[in-house]
Motif scaffolding. Sequence first.
Motif, PDB file in Angstrom:
ATOM      1  N   LYS A   1      16.062 -76.371   1.366  1.00  0.00           N
ATOM      2  CA  LYS A   1      16.606 -77.425   2.227  1.00  0.00           C
ATOM      3  C   LYS A   1      15.768 -78.693   2.132  1.00  0.00           C
ATOM      4  O   LYS A   1      16.268 -79.783   2.367  1.00  0.00           O
ATOM      5  CB  LYS A   1      16.631 -76.962   3.692  1.00  0.00           C
ATOM      6  CG  LYS A   1      17.654 -75.888   3.984  1.00  0.00           C
ATOM      7  CD  LYS A   1      17.542 -75.446   5.430  1.00  0.00           C
ATOM      8  CE  LYS A   1      18.489 -74.304   5.748  1.00  0.00           C
ATOM      9  NZ  LYS A   1      18.296 -73.813   7.135  1.00  0.00           N
ATOM     10  N   VAL A   2      14.489 -78.525   1.795  1.00  0.00           N
ATOM     11  CA  VAL A   2      13.563 -79.645   1.768  1.00  0.00           C
ATOM     12  C   VAL A   2      13.247 -80.090   0.334  1.00  0.00           C
ATOM     13  O   VAL A   2      13.081 -81.265   0.070  1.00  0.00           O
ATOM     14  CB  VAL A   2      12.241 -79.266   2.490  1.00  0.00           C
ATOM     15  CG1 VAL A   2      11.244 -80.405   2.461  1.00  0.00           C
ATOM     16  CG2 VAL A   2      12.528 -78.843   3.921  1.00  0.00           C
TER      17      VAL A   2
ATOM     18  N   PHE B   1       4.938 -78.504   3.346  1.00  0.00           N
ATOM     19  CA  PHE B   1       5.926 -78.094   4.333  1.00  0.00           C
ATOM     20  C   PHE B   1       5.485 -76.748   4.882  1.00  0.00           C
ATOM     21  O   PHE B   1       5.124 -75.847   4.113  1.00  0.00           O
ATOM     22  CB  PHE B   1       7.294 -77.977   3.644  1.00  0.00           C
ATOM     23  CG  PHE B   1       8.414 -77.602   4.567  1.00  0.00           C
ATOM     24  CD1 PHE B   1       8.999 -78.551   5.379  1.00  0.00           C
ATOM     25  CD2 PHE B   1       8.890 -76.307   4.602  1.00  0.00           C
ATOM     26  CE1 PHE B   1      10.043 -78.221   6.221  1.00  0.00           C
ATOM     27  CE2 PHE B   1       9.932 -75.957   5.437  1.00  0.00           C
ATOM     28  CZ  PHE B   1      10.509 -76.917   6.252  1.00  0.00           C
TER      29      PHE B   1
ATOM     30  N   ASN C   1       0.922 -80.045   7.185  1.00  0.00           N
ATOM     31  CA  ASN C   1       1.687 -81.282   6.953  1.00  0.00           C
ATOM     32  C   ASN C   1       0.793 -82.420   6.462  1.00  0.00           C
ATOM     33  O   ASN C   1       1.192 -83.171   5.566  1.00  0.00           O
ATOM     34  CB  ASN C   1       2.411 -81.721   8.217  1.00  0.00           C
ATOM     35  CG  ASN C   1       3.505 -80.766   8.665  1.00  0.00           C
ATOM     36  OD1 ASN C   1       3.860 -80.725   9.836  1.00  0.00           O
ATOM     37  ND2 ASN C   1       4.059 -79.989   7.742  1.00  0.00           N
TER      38      ASN C   1
ATOM     39  N   ARG D   1       8.787 -80.159  14.771  1.00  0.00           N
ATOM     40  CA  ARG D   1       8.433 -80.785  13.503  1.00  0.00           C
ATOM     41  C   ARG D   1       9.586 -80.706  12.500  1.00  0.00           C
ATOM     42  O   ARG D   1       9.453 -80.147  11.426  1.00  0.00           O
ATOM     43  CB  ARG D   1       7.190 -80.096  12.937  1.00  0.00           C
ATOM     44  CG  ARG D   1       5.959 -80.345  13.784  1.00  0.00           C
ATOM     45  CD  ARG D   1       4.867 -79.307  13.546  1.00  0.00           C
ATOM     46  NE  ARG D   1       3.703 -79.630  14.349  1.00  0.00           N
ATOM     47  CZ  ARG D   1       3.589 -79.293  15.631  1.00  0.00           C
ATOM     48  NH1 ARG D   1       4.554 -78.652  16.258  1.00  0.00           N
ATOM     49  NH2 ARG D   1       2.505 -79.627  16.311  1.00  0.00           N
ATOM     50  N   PRO D   2      10.738 -81.280  12.852  1.00  0.00           N
ATOM     51  CA  PRO D   2      11.884 -81.208  11.927  1.00  0.00           C
ATOM     52  C   PRO D   2      11.556 -81.878  10.593  1.00  0.00           C
ATOM     53  O   PRO D   2      10.937 -82.940  10.567  1.00  0.00           O
ATOM     54  CB  PRO D   2      13.005 -81.948  12.674  1.00  0.00           C
ATOM     55  CG  PRO D   2      12.315 -82.794  13.679  1.00  0.00           C
ATOM     56  CD  PRO D   2      11.022 -82.106  14.024  1.00  0.00           C
ATOM     57  N   GLY D   3      11.948 -81.219   9.514  1.00  0.00           N
ATOM     58  CA  GLY D   3      11.678 -81.745   8.186  1.00  0.00           C
ATOM     59  C   GLY D   3      10.264 -81.511   7.698  1.00  0.00           C
ATOM     60  O   GLY D   3       9.934 -81.802   6.561  1.00  0.00           O
ATOM     61  N   ARG D   4       9.416 -80.980   8.585  1.00  0.00           N
ATOM     62  CA  ARG D   4       8.023 -80.707   8.205  1.00  0.00           C
ATOM     63  C   ARG D   4       7.638 -79.252   8.398  1.00  0.00           C
ATOM     64  O   ARG D   4       6.628 -78.795   7.881  1.00  0.00           O
ATOM     65  CB  ARG D   4       7.068 -81.593   9.008  1.00  0.00           C
ATOM     66  CG  ARG D   4       7.258 -83.077   8.738  1.00  0.00           C
ATOM     67  CD  ARG D   4       6.310 -83.938   9.540  1.00  0.00           C
ATOM     68  NE  ARG D   4       6.588 -83.806  10.974  1.00  0.00           N
ATOM     69  CZ  ARG D   4       5.654 -83.622  11.903  1.00  0.00           C
ATOM     70  NH1 ARG D   4       4.387 -83.558  11.577  1.00  0.00           N
ATOM     71  NH2 ARG D   4       5.987 -83.521  13.170  1.00  0.00           N
TER      72      ARG D   4
ATOM     73  N   GLU E   1      14.991 -71.887   3.089  1.00  0.00           N
ATOM     74  CA  GLU E   1      14.374 -72.937   3.906  1.00  0.00           C
ATOM     75  C   GLU E   1      13.692 -73.976   3.020  1.00  0.00           C
ATOM     76  O   GLU E   1      13.821 -75.178   3.257  1.00  0.00           O
ATOM     77  CB  GLU E   1      13.362 -72.346   4.893  1.00  0.00           C
ATOM     78  CG  GLU E   1      13.984 -71.569   6.026  1.00  0.00           C
ATOM     79  CD  GLU E   1      14.860 -72.437   6.934  1.00  0.00           C
ATOM     80  OE1 GLU E   1      14.537 -73.628   7.154  1.00  0.00           O
ATOM     81  OE2 GLU E   1      15.873 -71.919   7.420  1.00  0.00           O
TER      82      GLU E   1
END
Length: 162
Positions: free
Chosen positions: A116-117, A24, A19, A56-59, A113
């Motif tokens: 999503k980011v 990600f 991160n 670590r949501p979003g990471r 996955e």
Amino acid sequence: WAWRKEYGRRVGGVMDTINRAGAFAIWIGLPQTRSPDQTARFDVVNAVAEKQARKRPGRAAYVDTYTMFAGDDGGYAQYLPDGSGQLVKVRAGDGVHFERAGGDMIARVVLKELNKVFDLTSWRKKQSARSWRCGPGSKPAVSSICRRSYRRCRLSEECCRI
């Protein structure tokens, strides 16, 4: 418990390092194996890694290959149905590793996955909307081989600079 805590610290450290570099993290969990004893050990490792990814949501994301490769009874499966429902061999004969079809299944989940980011698909829409025909503002290529800045025209064998 001390081992789990230390392993969690290390897994979290790897994710944090990824991160900090601006990336990600995707952690691919360990699958069930033919050996129940080995699978029980993998359960512990997976639980720790999944917990760290959830912190670590979003990471970071955790990809659960344990259930992805489970058979109808929830246990180890060497063959699973593909997208058309036909059984394909997804696990290698050693009861641990994956065949190509299994790797492809994992890759599809990893891409979901990542999507999503990150925007991984909008380029397709832009590309299909672009005219590939040579026209105003485009020049025929001097070579019959389309290079990076050229695209093969839809209606001829010419390459057009875009």
